[in-house]
Design a protein around this motif. Structure first.
Motif, PDB file in Angstrom:
ATOM      1  N   UNK A 133     -93.099  70.094 -34.325  1.00 21.60           N
ATOM      2  CA  UNK A 133     -94.248  69.186 -34.350  1.00 21.60           C
ATOM      3  C   UNK A 133     -94.179  68.275 -35.570  1.00 21.60           C
ATOM      4  N   UNK A 134     -94.381  66.984 -35.351  1.00 19.56           N
ATOM      5  CA  UNK A 134     -94.543  66.019 -36.443  1.00 19.56           C
ATOM      6  C   UNK A 134     -96.001  66.093 -36.898  1.00 19.56           C
ATOM      7  N   UNK A 135     -96.225  66.611 -38.094  1.00 12.15           N
ATOM      8  CA  UNK A 135     -97.596  66.809 -38.549  1.00 12.15           C
ATOM      9  C   UNK A 135     -98.363  65.499 -38.681  1.00 12.15           C
ATOM     10  N   UNK A 136     -97.656  64.389 -38.792  1.00 11.87           N
ATOM     11  CA  UNK A 136     -98.330  63.095 -38.859  1.00 11.87           C
ATOM     12  C   UNK A 136     -99.118  62.791 -37.598  1.00 11.87           C
TER      13      UNK A 136
ATOM     14  N   UNK B  77    -102.659  63.896 -37.917  1.00 13.33           N
ATOM     15  CA  UNK B  77    -103.479  62.958 -38.692  1.00 13.33           C
ATOM     16  C   UNK B  77    -103.902  61.764 -37.842  1.00 13.33           C
ATOM     17  N   UNK B  78    -102.951  61.196 -37.107  1.00  7.91           N
ATOM     18  CA  UNK B  78    -103.240  59.975 -36.347  1.00  7.91           C
ATOM     19  C   UNK B  78    -104.229  60.215 -35.216  1.00  7.91           C
ATOM     20  N   UNK B  79    -104.303  61.450 -34.734  1.00 10.87           N
ATOM     21  CA  UNK B  79    -105.196  61.757 -33.618  1.00 10.87           C
ATOM     22  C   UNK B  79    -106.558  62.292 -34.081  1.00 10.87           C
ATOM     23  N   UNK B  80    -106.787  62.334 -35.394  1.00  8.81           N
ATOM     24  CA  UNK B  80    -108.132  62.675 -35.863  1.00  8.81           C
ATOM     25  C   UNK B  80    -108.236  63.988 -36.609  1.00  8.81           C
ATOM     26  N   UNK B  81    -107.313  64.245 -37.556  1.00  5.96           N
ATOM     27  CA  UNK B  81    -107.381  65.464 -38.387  1.00  5.96           C
ATOM     28  C   UNK B  81    -107.446  66.724 -37.528  1.00  5.96           C
ATOM     29  N   UNK B  82    -106.496  66.834 -36.604  1.00  3.11           N
ATOM     30  CA  UNK B  82    -106.487  67.957 -35.674  1.00  3.11           C
ATOM     31  C   UNK B  82    -105.903  69.213 -36.314  1.00  3.11           C
ATOM     32  N   UNK B  83    -106.188  70.343 -35.683  1.00  5.62           N
ATOM     33  CA  UNK B  83    -105.661  71.641 -36.105  1.00  5.62           C
ATOM     34  C   UNK B  83    -104.824  72.232 -34.962  1.00  5.62           C
ATOM     35  N   UNK B  84    -103.760  72.945 -35.324  1.00  9.21           N
ATOM     36  CA  UNK B  84    -102.985  73.720 -34.353  1.00  9.21           C
ATOM     37  C   UNK B  84    -102.840  75.139 -34.883  1.00  9.21           C
ATOM     38  N   UNK B  85    -102.978  76.117 -33.997  1.00  3.98           N
ATOM     39  CA  UNK B  85    -102.734  77.504 -34.387  1.00  3.98           C
ATOM     40  C   UNK B  85    -101.936  78.201 -33.290  1.00  3.98           C
ATOM     41  N   UNK B  86    -101.188  79.223 -33.688  1.00  7.18           N
ATOM     42  CA  UNK B  86    -100.417  80.036 -32.720  1.00  7.18           C
ATOM     43  C   UNK B  86    -100.800  81.500 -32.903  1.00  7.18           C
TER      44      UNK B  86
END
Length: 329
Positions: A252-255, A258-267
């Protein structure tokens, strides 16, 4: 020593690698129990372990959940005794068997109101739904009326989550691969259902939510839904990837977050959440209460004798199943 039939793989591969063998089962050691199974649950994690996606040493006895009667307890086990009805989701694998010795930590007494078949079908999938809806939450939390997106909503975890989300006042948008599966999700409490084989689910989610998106996406599909799932989220939204049905998500490109609205991902994983005896029991108590109250019904749609375990895996892998699948003994 007692003899028991068990399902084992000697190498990773397809369903043809599943062999029924006889194994010797001894006495439980400290912190262990011996349990005689009445029914065994099937899960996608079993396929990952069989195929080698989740690399475990072979030979390997498969199966992560079951229900039955405790035959003996080892030193230090105080929450169970011989004769108790019990059910579990637990590591290490080994549930595809008539009898086994295993750690007692994740084994819970099964309420009399819940059958062995229901107990075997509900533990791994029901505890997964519990930690997702109750513990894997977006930064802004979840309140009644909020929209959430749940992929594979007609699967074992999905149909439980549809019902539980409705009981919590959440508007669950479910996705599935056929119209029949979408209908099933709606019948189990989904507020909306999207056939992602004929519709762009991200566009439909935006339509349903008036362009806002959802606070959280619960995704067990993985690679095929990943990009669309991100596009469904509102700012500060959370993507919880808890499975890889279509394959693992690429780097995943962490950028992008940011561009989609300060999103979070968890696994997240279930076994992190049930790492202690106390957390296992607390989550199981919540699940048992939801089931015995009638708020959540466990949909067992397929039953296979242990001897037909290869066919059970083929059907599960080909997405021919809905709801929960069990092996009968």
């Amino acid at each position: 020593m007692t003899r028991s039939k068990a399902v084992r793989i000697d190498r990773n591969g397809g369903p043809e690698e599943l062999k029924i063998v006889e194994v010797e089962v001894g006495e439980p050691g400290p912190g262990e129990i011996r349990i005689r199974h009445h029914a065994v649950g099937l899960n996608f994690i079993d396929i990952y372990q069989r195929s080698g996606l989740y690399g475990l040493p072979v030979p390997l006895q498969l199966g992560m959940e079951a229900a039955g009667v405790v035959e003996a307890v080892g030193e230090g086990v105080v929450h169970l005794k011989a004769g108790d009805r019990a059910a579990y989701a637990s590591q290490p694998p080994g549930a595809y068997s008539e009898l086994r010795v295993m750690p007692a930590k994740n084994v819970c007494k099964l309420p009399d109101a819940i059958s062995f078949e229901t107990g075997a079908a509900m533990m791994l999938k029901g505890l997964t739904a519990q930690y997702l809806l109750k513990k894997t939450l977006p930064a802004e939390g979840l309140q009644p009326g909020d929209f959430i997106l749940f992929h594979a909503a007609a699967g074992g975890v999905g149909l439980i989550a549809c019902q539980w989300a409705k009981a919590l006042g959440l508007q669950l948008i479910g996705t599935a691969g056929t119209d029949a599966k979408c209908k099933l999700a709606l019948e189990h409490g989904a507020a909306h259902a999207i056939n992602y084989s004929t519709e762009n689910f991200a566009e439909r989610v935006k339509e349903i939510t008036g362009g806002k998106g959802v606070k959280v996406v619960y995704d067990s599909v993985g690679k095929d839904t990943f990009e669309g799932s991100l596009n469904c989220l509102r700012p500060f939204g959370l993507l919880a990837i808890f499975g890889n049905g279509s394959g693992p998500v690429p780097p995943v490109n962490l950028g992008v977050l940011a561009s989609k609205g300060s999103l979070y991902i968890t696994r997240p994983t279930l076994f992190t959440h049930i790492a202690t005896r106390e957390s296992t029991q607390a989550m199981a108590d919540d699940l048992f209460a939801a089931v015995t109250s009638g708020a959540v019904k466990i949909p067992i749609a397929q039953r296979y004798p242990l001897a037909e375990v290869q066919q059970a895996h083929r059907d599960l892998e080909a997405r021919k199943t809905t709801g929960c699948t069990i092996l009968t003994l």
